[in-house]
Scaffold this active site. Structure first.
Site, mmCIF file in Angstrom:
data_model
loop_
_atom_site.group_PDB
_atom_site.id
_atom_site.type_symbol
_atom_site.label_atom_id
_atom_site.label_comp_id
_atom_site.label_asym_id
_atom_site.label_seq_id
_atom_site.Cartn_x
_atom_site.Cartn_y
_atom_site.Cartn_z
ATOM 1 N N GLU A 1 0.863 -1.175 0.000
ATOM 2 C CA GLU A 1 0.000 0.000 0.000
ATOM 3 C C GLU A 1 0.901 1.227 0.000
ATOM 4 O O GLU A 1 1.760 1.375 0.866
ATOM 5 C CB GLU A 1 -0.917 0.017 1.222
ATOM 6 C CG GLU A 1 -1.964 -1.084 1.199
ATOM 7 C CD GLU A 1 -2.889 -1.006 2.402
ATOM 8 O OE1 GLU A 1 -2.839 0.007 3.140
ATOM 9 O OE2 GLU A 1 -3.654 -1.963 2.610
ATOM 10 N N ASP B 1 -5.953 9.719 9.226
ATOM 11 C CA ASP B 1 -4.605 9.367 9.649
ATOM 12 C C ASP B 1 -4.222 10.052 10.947
ATOM 13 O O ASP B 1 -4.572 11.208 11.201
ATOM 14 C CB ASP B 1 -3.594 9.742 8.561
ATOM 15 C CG ASP B 1 -3.798 8.912 7.304
ATOM 16 O OD1 ASP B 1 -3.877 7.679 7.436
ATOM 17 O OD2 ASP B 1 -3.880 9.486 6.206
#
Length: 281
Positions: free
Chosen positions: A65, A76
């Site tokens: 990824e 995040d």
């Protein structure tokens, strides 16, 4: 935004022959679990990021990824937010990350690569979604994880991606109940990414005992492999979570090593230790 309800992908959503499909077929024959890693493209600079990217398969990584840097990464935590800022300062962009994938494919045509990020850099890029998907397919991208596009907006990117031969990998979370789950998995392909904890990346540790029934529920609903991420930072944790899923993802723990300025070989050594944990699952 357009209405996605009138367009769906005909099941089964996985398309025979994709790198992701071939990987899970092979892992099934070998009776082992997938190990995926997340790193941010261009973190801390393009050269170092490219060295890490090239070294991941040799360190035992099955699925890569690769993050596309964005200024407002809502899903995040601080570790990956900082990685995105470093990447942007180094000149990182969606176009630059696609060029990294293209370069990687000159040496490795087997390891699946999934780009992870947000819709704005795709939508705002010259040529918009159509050009991005054309360029991504040409570069050798296998999948997309775009965390800020819900199923109601599948016609924006999810369905066009599938039509371009790129899997759109949806996130399911601990709050995805049985009423919501069918919409989440309807147009998902490749695998389902299960977020093991409520919150952002780099948060609390995943609990394999809590993850196990959720993985089974999502696998039954989707007919797809389920890979678990968030809250996995050690070989033992990777082993435990992979043992109840079809694979696991480690991101923030690797990004922290990069942030600390550790040499590439030490970063890859840490990745190798995580891979060994997954192999024990």
């Amino acid at each position: 935004m357009t209405d996605a309800t009138a367009r769906t992908i005909t099941r089964p959503t996985t398309r025979p022959g994709t790198r992701i499909d071939r990987l899970f077929q092979r892992l099934g024959r070998e009776n082992r679990k997938a190990f995926a890693t997340y790193t941010m493209g261009y973190d801390p600079d393009r050269e170092t990021s490219m060295q890490v990217l090239r070294g991941l398969p040799g360190a035992g990584v099955d699925i890569i990824e690769l993050g596309m840097p964005f200024t407002d990464p809502m899903a995040d935590g601080p570790t990956i937010q900082a990685a995105g800022q470093r990447a942007l300062a180094a000149g990182g962009s969606a176009t630059g990350v696609l060029e990294m994938v293209r370069e990687f494919r000159q040496e490795d045509d087997d390891t699946p690569i999934v780009l992870m990020g947000y819709y704005n850099p795709i939508y705002a890029r010259a040529g918009g979604v159509e050009q991005f998907l054309t360029d991504a397919a040409a570069a050798g991208v296998d999948g997309l994880i775009v965390v800020d596009l819900p199923p109601e907006e599948d016609a924006e990117l999810c369905i066009p991606a599938a039509e371009a031969g790129i899997s759109f990998i949806r996130l399911a979370t601990p709050t995805t109940d049985d009423r919501r789950l069918p919409a989440v998995v309807q147009n998902t392909s490749g695998f389902v990414y299960y977020v093991s904890v409520t919150g952002i990346t780099g948060g609390p540790a995943a609990d394999a005992a809590e993850v196990a029934p959720e993985v089974a529920r999502i696998r039954d609903a989707s007919g797809l492999p389920v890979v678990v991420g968030f809250g996995i930072s050690t070989p033992d944790a990777a082993q435990a979570v992979a043992g109840v899923a079809d694979g696991c993802v480690v991101g923030s723990a690797i990004v922290r090593h990069i942030a600390e300025g550790k040499p590439v070989d030490q970063v890859l050594g840490f990745v190798r230790s995580l891979a060994e944990g997954v192999r024990r699952a």
